[in-house]
Scaffold this active site. Structure first.
Site, mmCIF file in Angstrom:
data_model
loop_
_atom_site.group_PDB
_atom_site.id
_atom_site.type_symbol
_atom_site.label_atom_id
_atom_site.label_comp_id
_atom_site.label_asym_id
_atom_site.label_seq_id
_atom_site.Cartn_x
_atom_site.Cartn_y
_atom_site.Cartn_z
ATOM 1 N N ARG A 77 45.782 22.325 -0.835
ATOM 2 C CA ARG A 77 45.154 21.008 -1.088
ATOM 3 C C ARG A 77 44.670 20.972 -2.535
ATOM 4 N NH1 ARG A 77 43.762 19.634 4.353
ATOM 5 N NH2 ARG A 77 43.532 17.452 3.840
ATOM 6 N N GLN A 83 48.844 17.171 -4.705
ATOM 7 C CA GLN A 83 48.277 16.011 -4.006
ATOM 8 C C GLN A 83 49.350 15.080 -3.429
ATOM 9 O OE1 GLN A 83 45.425 14.176 -6.570
ATOM 10 N NE2 GLN A 83 43.836 14.337 -5.025
ATOM 11 N N ASP A 130 50.613 16.186 -0.095
ATOM 12 C CA ASP A 130 49.598 16.540 0.893
ATOM 13 C C ASP A 130 49.745 15.691 2.162
ATOM 14 O OD1 ASP A 130 47.355 17.131 2.332
ATOM 15 O OD2 ASP A 130 45.938 16.826 0.700
ATOM 16 N N SER A 176 46.628 15.138 4.462
ATOM 17 C CA SER A 176 45.753 14.032 4.055
ATOM 18 C C SER A 176 46.379 12.683 4.354
ATOM 19 C CB SER A 176 45.442 14.114 2.559
ATOM 20 O OG SER A 176 44.611 15.199 2.291
ATOM 21 N N TYR A 188 37.839 24.039 3.126
ATOM 22 C CA TYR A 188 37.735 23.790 4.565
ATOM 23 C C TYR A 188 36.392 24.273 5.098
ATOM 24 C CZ TYR A 188 42.733 22.825 4.590
ATOM 25 O OH TYR A 188 43.956 22.281 4.363
HETATM 26 P P1 NAD Z 1 39.775 19.239 8.477
HETATM 27 O O1 NAD Z 1 40.752 18.312 9.128
HETATM 28 O O2 NAD Z 1 40.027 20.693 8.469
HETATM 29 O O3 NAD Z 1 38.340 18.994 9.164
HETATM 30 C C1 NAD Z 1 37.806 17.696 9.301
HETATM 31 C C2 NAD Z 1 36.326 17.725 9.008
HETATM 32 O O4 NAD Z 1 35.633 18.363 10.071
HETATM 33 C C3 NAD Z 1 35.950 18.481 7.747
HETATM 34 O O5 NAD Z 1 35.251 17.619 6.883
HETATM 35 C C4 NAD Z 1 35.075 19.618 8.251
HETATM 36 O O6 NAD Z 1 34.034 19.962 7.348
HETATM 37 C C5 NAD Z 1 34.527 19.023 9.517
HETATM 38 N N1 NAD Z 1 33.953 19.963 10.487
HETATM 39 C C6 NAD Z 1 34.352 21.201 10.845
HETATM 40 N N2 NAD Z 1 33.551 21.713 11.798
HETATM 41 C C7 NAD Z 1 32.609 20.764 12.066
HETATM 42 C C8 NAD Z 1 31.507 20.689 12.945
HETATM 43 N N3 NAD Z 1 31.164 21.700 13.759
HETATM 44 N N4 NAD Z 1 30.775 19.555 12.956
HETATM 45 C C9 NAD Z 1 31.072 18.516 12.142
HETATM 46 N N5 NAD Z 1 32.108 18.539 11.285
HETATM 47 C C10 NAD Z 1 32.855 19.651 11.232
HETATM 48 O O7 NAD Z 1 39.455 18.798 6.985
HETATM 49 P P2 NAD Z 1 40.255 17.800 6.032
HETATM 50 O O8 NAD Z 1 39.827 16.430 6.325
HETATM 51 O O9 NAD Z 1 41.696 18.119 6.103
HETATM 52 O O10 NAD Z 1 39.685 18.206 4.617
HETATM 53 C C11 NAD Z 1 39.461 19.571 4.307
HETATM 54 C C12 NAD Z 1 38.977 19.740 2.903
HETATM 55 O O11 NAD Z 1 40.034 19.589 1.991
HETATM 56 C C13 NAD Z 1 37.925 18.770 2.474
HETATM 57 O O12 NAD Z 1 37.000 19.477 1.707
HETATM 58 C C14 NAD Z 1 38.648 17.814 1.600
HETATM 59 O O13 NAD Z 1 37.819 17.204 0.635
HETATM 60 C C15 NAD Z 1 39.633 18.745 0.948
HETATM 61 N N6 NAD Z 1 40.776 18.034 0.432
HETATM 62 C C16 NAD Z 1 41.125 18.249 -0.866
HETATM 63 C C17 NAD Z 1 42.201 17.588 -1.406
HETATM 64 C C18 NAD Z 1 42.621 17.780 -2.845
HETATM 65 O O14 NAD Z 1 41.864 18.284 -3.623
HETATM 66 N N7 NAD Z 1 43.808 17.412 -3.212
HETATM 67 C C19 NAD Z 1 42.940 16.731 -0.622
HETATM 68 C C20 NAD Z 1 42.572 16.558 0.705
HETATM 69 C C21 NAD Z 1 41.482 17.231 1.225
#
Ligand code: NAD
Length: 375
Positions: free
Chosen positions: A122, A127, A130, A133, A228
């Site tokens: 990620r 991006q 991804d 996302s 994550y």
């Molecule tokens: P994910 O699908 O793995 O998880 C979804 C959400 O659930 C996350 O925000 C996580 O913190 C939350 N979570 C986990 N356990 C939990 C709990 N017990 N209670 C409440 N919430 C809980 O995550 P995602 O949406 O795929 O995103 C993962 C990370 O990647 C994020 O930090 C996001 O900002 C980052 N990201 C970065 C980029 C980039 O830089 N290009 C792109 C996409 C996502």
């Protein structure tokens, strides 16, 4: 290079990894695209548009698999398909590698290079590729739409001569990509939205969407180098559940999106919490495919609890908006291919492997090459 776009009848998958727009670009790069007729029909992409974009239709999928140097599909293939592929071919799809050791071994022994869309790092550079996302965003949107359609309440506040309708209350658990889109969608529809996430960094993002961030003191939580969430201890989960029970009881819609990458999703909404909710409320579990956040949720049909809570039973909410989910998913695939394809040499640019390839290439030259999955 011969490219086969494989359909996915076993998963009732309606999304496609190639749209007419991306087919045109791939054809220009030198790929000879093949698919079975009607493969994009369920996501509203027409054969005539694919044909115009350079796709040739075939009626023998097994033969196309044998001839392909590149196979694109949305989900993991049936094991039999792996055995049919040519040695040296590249297979790109979601692969669920943490649970599919045998499939990876099959790819390795078939000499196929398996690329896992969910393992693409990620990072800013990746991006455009991804797919986690792009799909999570649409899943978050669709979850709210589907829940609103089941709810027998209106979402926005309405002030009418006949009285005031109060806004519905939506609670989003997990405010990553899907959760933030769910919050934004529910806000646009006029609901009163609250959200919680274990990553403190998310609080500001939740607030900037106009939602309230629920504070729960869980002690030390954190995130991995990849951004994550880290798994909570059983004590932390119990504390989280206790704090969330009251908010669930006051909510008309609860949407859970909490995942821990590479692990089973934590169970956060228990039967006792569901029992405390009002009849007619709707719960959506977006983590269902990785184990589920909601006790009693199951794929393949809605569950109505004895006290009248509907738990939506869809495993793939992005599939309910398959046209747009496919549009962005296909763009992710095309970006991956464009990054690694040397148009002049008509060959892959895999050596030396860059950070993206090291993240997502799981098997190559007869072996599982990704350190996380090599045995
Ligand atoms: P994910 O699908 O793995 O998880 C979804 C959400 O659930 C996350 O925000 C996580 O913190 C939350 N979570 C986990 N356990 C939990 C709990 N017990 N209670 C409440 N919430 C809980 O995550 P995602 O949406 O795929 O995103 C993962 C990370 O990647 C994020 O930090 C996001 O900002 C980052 N990201 C970065 C980029 C980039 O830089 N290009 C792109 C996409 C996502």
């Amino acid at each position: 290079m011969f490219c086969y776009i494989a359909g996915d009848p076993t998963h009732h998958e309606v999304r496609v990894p190639v749209t007419p727009a991306t087919a045109e670009g791939l054809t220009k790069l030198g790929f000879k695209l093949h698919a079975t007729p009607g493969f994009g029909r369920d996501s509203l992409y027409r054969d005539e548009d694919y044909r115009a974009a350079g796709i040739t239709f075939v009626d023998d999928p097994a033969d196309a698999l044998r001839r392909a140097g590149l196979v694109l599909r949305v989900r993991k293939p049936p094991a039999a398909d792996v055995g049919r592929m040519a040695r040296g071919a590249v297979h790109v799809s979601f692969l669920d590698p943490f649970n599919e050791g045998e499939l990876l071994a099959a790819f390795a022994s078939a000499g196929v290079a398996a690329v896992s869309m969910e393992m693409i790092p990620r990072t800013t550079l990746a991006q455009k590729m991804d797919a986690l996302s792009s799909q999570a965003s649409l899943a978050g949107y669709a979850a709210v739409i589907q829940a609103a359609a089941r709810l027998r309440l209106a979402l926005p506040m309405m002030m009418t001569p006949a009285g005031t309708i109060l806004p519905a209350r939506v609670f989003v658990i997990g405010a990553g990509v899907a959760g933030l889109q769910a919050i934004a969608t529910a806000k646009r529809l006029g609901a009163r939205v609250e959200a919680f996430d274990t990553r403190p960094a998310v609080e500001e993002q939740v607030r900037s969407l106009g939602a309230k961030f629920v504070k729960i003191d869980l002690g030390q939580t954190g995130q991995t180098a990849g951004g994550y969430a880290q798994a909570l201890t059983p004590e932390q989960i119990a504390r989280q559940q206790a704090a969330m029970a009251k908010i669930c009881a006051q909510s008309d819609i609860v949407i859970t999106t909490a995942k821990v990458f590479g692990r089973k999703a934590p169970q956060l909404v228990t039967t006792a919490m569901l029992d405390g909710m009002r009849a007619g409320s709707v719960v959506v579990d977006l983590a269902l495919e990785s184990g589920g956040n909601v006790e009693g949720a199951r794929e393949g049909g809605d569950v109505v609890t004895p006290n009248g809570i509907t738990i939506l039973g869809h495993g793939c909410f992005e599939g309910t908006v398959a046209h747009h989910a496919s549009q962005v998913l296909a763009a992710n695939y095309a970006a991956w291919i464009a990054h690694f394809w040397d148009e002049k040499r008509q060959a892959w640019r895999f050596d030396p492997p860059d950070e993206i390839l090291r993240g997502c290439l799981l098997t190559r030259d007869g072996a599982v090459v990704h350190p996380q999955f090599a045995r």
